[in-house]
Design an enzyme around this catalytic site. Structure first.
Site, PDB file in Angstrom:
ATOM      1  N   GLU A   1      -3.943   1.930  -7.349  1.00  0.00           N
ATOM      2  CA  GLU A   1      -4.384   3.215  -6.427  1.00  0.00           C
ATOM      3  C   GLU A   1      -3.599   4.246  -6.634  1.00  0.00           C
ATOM      4  O   GLU A   1      -2.318   4.331  -6.135  1.00  0.00           O
ATOM      5  CB  GLU A   1      -4.307   2.474  -4.945  1.00  0.00           C
ATOM      6  CG  GLU A   1      -5.173   1.415  -4.569  1.00  0.00           C
ATOM      7  CD  GLU A   1      -5.289   1.357  -3.189  1.00  0.00           C
ATOM      8  OE1 GLU A   1      -6.637   1.403  -2.924  1.00  0.00           O
ATOM      9  OE2 GLU A   1      -4.436   1.523  -2.447  1.00  0.00           O
TER      10      GLU A   1
ATOM     11  N   HIS B   1       0.858  -1.207   0.099  1.00  0.00           N
ATOM     12  CA  HIS B   1      -0.084  -0.108  -0.052  1.00  0.00           C
ATOM     13  C   HIS B   1       0.839   1.221  -0.149  1.00  0.00           C
ATOM     14  O   HIS B   1       1.831   1.283   0.680  1.00  0.00           O
ATOM     15  CB  HIS B   1      -1.143   0.040   1.046  1.00  0.00           C
ATOM     16  CG  HIS B   1      -1.903   1.010   1.069  1.00  0.00           C
ATOM     17  ND1 HIS B   1      -1.668   2.308   1.367  1.00  0.00           N
ATOM     18  CD2 HIS B   1      -3.367   0.886   0.760  1.00  0.00           C
ATOM     19  CE1 HIS B   1      -3.053   2.946   1.403  1.00  0.00           C
ATOM     20  NE2 HIS B   1      -3.822   2.132   0.901  1.00  0.00           N
TER      21      HIS B   1
HETATM   22  P1  PGA Z   1     -10.025   5.606   0.079  1.00  0.00           P
HETATM   23  O1  PGA Z   1      -8.588   4.753   0.250  1.00  0.00           O
HETATM   24  O2  PGA Z   1     -10.807   4.756  -0.587  1.00  0.00           O
HETATM   25  O3  PGA Z   1     -10.181   6.080   1.257  1.00  0.00           O
HETATM   26  O4  PGA Z   1      -9.464   6.452  -0.955  1.00  0.00           O
HETATM   27  C1  PGA Z   1      -8.314   3.672  -0.608  1.00  0.00           C
HETATM   28  C2  PGA Z   1      -6.988   3.066  -0.228  1.00  0.00           C
HETATM   29  O5  PGA Z   1      -6.228   3.661   0.382  1.00  0.00           O
HETATM   30  O6  PGA Z   1      -6.826   1.628  -0.195  1.00  0.00           O
END
Ligand code: PGA
Length: 220
Positions: A143, A95
């Site tokens: 992401e 992440h």
């Molecule tokens: P968010 O986070 O949906 O709050 O943008 C997504 C993530 O970090 O996995």
């Protein structure tokens, strides 16, 4: 209907009492058969969540948000893959918050993936573009940094293009989109051909919002 993975990432949130309340509110909801729900919770909650999910036969798979790059042993403060496997089926690795705030390099992440696979944990491996190295894993989450927690999601079309490239490059079977997903925009993302589901942070914290998101995805 295409099978979808809807994963929630609670990040560093919730006490045990709050987690139990979340499960109670979630438990009345009907989850369609083509949706797999993965809840990635802090280590402190996994044992209690696992027990309650089993007792109430809830349609939720549990995931951790981290694990040690080392095998079990003299590593103070670390949770080894074997310990995590006791409580979860999935683990998030890579992440962007861990890469940035905890200086996790590709080399460390590779070790974590190896540890996870040694014990049969399935990996959701996060990347922020289609260039970053991707080890062989079960699921990749795309992401983009600008979209995480900002309320500004990528466009579904651009996400689809990036995720097509990720699939072509890494031969990974499933790719999730993550970054400011809500019950209002999720249908547009999961309708895209290369997108197999979503990884949600903020929207997973409130059970009703999370269930609305699942319902919106299911009807897309
Ligand atoms: P968010 O986070 O949906 O709050 O943008 C997504 C993530 O970090 O996995």
């Amino acid at each position: 209907m295409k099978p979808l993975i809807i994963a929630g990432n609670w990040k560093s949130n919730k006490t045990t009492a709050e987690a139990m309340q979340w499960l109670q509110d979630f438990s009345g909801q009907n989850i369609p058969a083509h949706i797999s729900v993965v809840l990635c919770a802090p280590f402190t909650l996994l044992y209690t969540l696992k027990e309650r999910i089993q007792v109430d036969a809830l349609p939720i798979s549990l995931g951790a948000q981290n694990l040690s790059p080392f095998p079990e042993g003299a590593q103070t403060g670390e949770e080894s893959a074997r310990m995590v496997r006791d409580l979860a089926d999935w683990v998030i690795i890579g992440h962007s918050e861990r890469r940035k705030n905890f200086a996790e390099t590709d080399d460390i992440l590779q070790k974590k993936v190896e540890q996870a696979h040694r014990v049969g944990l399935k990996v959701i491996y996060c990347v922020s573009d289609d260039i970053m190295p991707i080890p062989p894993v079960e699921v990749v989450a795309y992401e983009p940094i600008f979209a995480i927690g900002t309320g500004i999601a990528d466009t579904p079309q651009h996400a689809n293009d990036v995720m097509k490239n990720i699939k072509a490059r890494s031969q990974v079977a499933k790719v999730l989109y993550g970054g400011s997903i809500t019950d209002r925009n999720v249908a547009l993302f999961v309708s895209e051909q290369a997108i197999d589901g979503v990884l949600t942070g903020k929207a997973s914290l409130e059970p009703i919002e999370f269930c609305n998101l699942i319902a919106a995805a299911a009807h897309s």
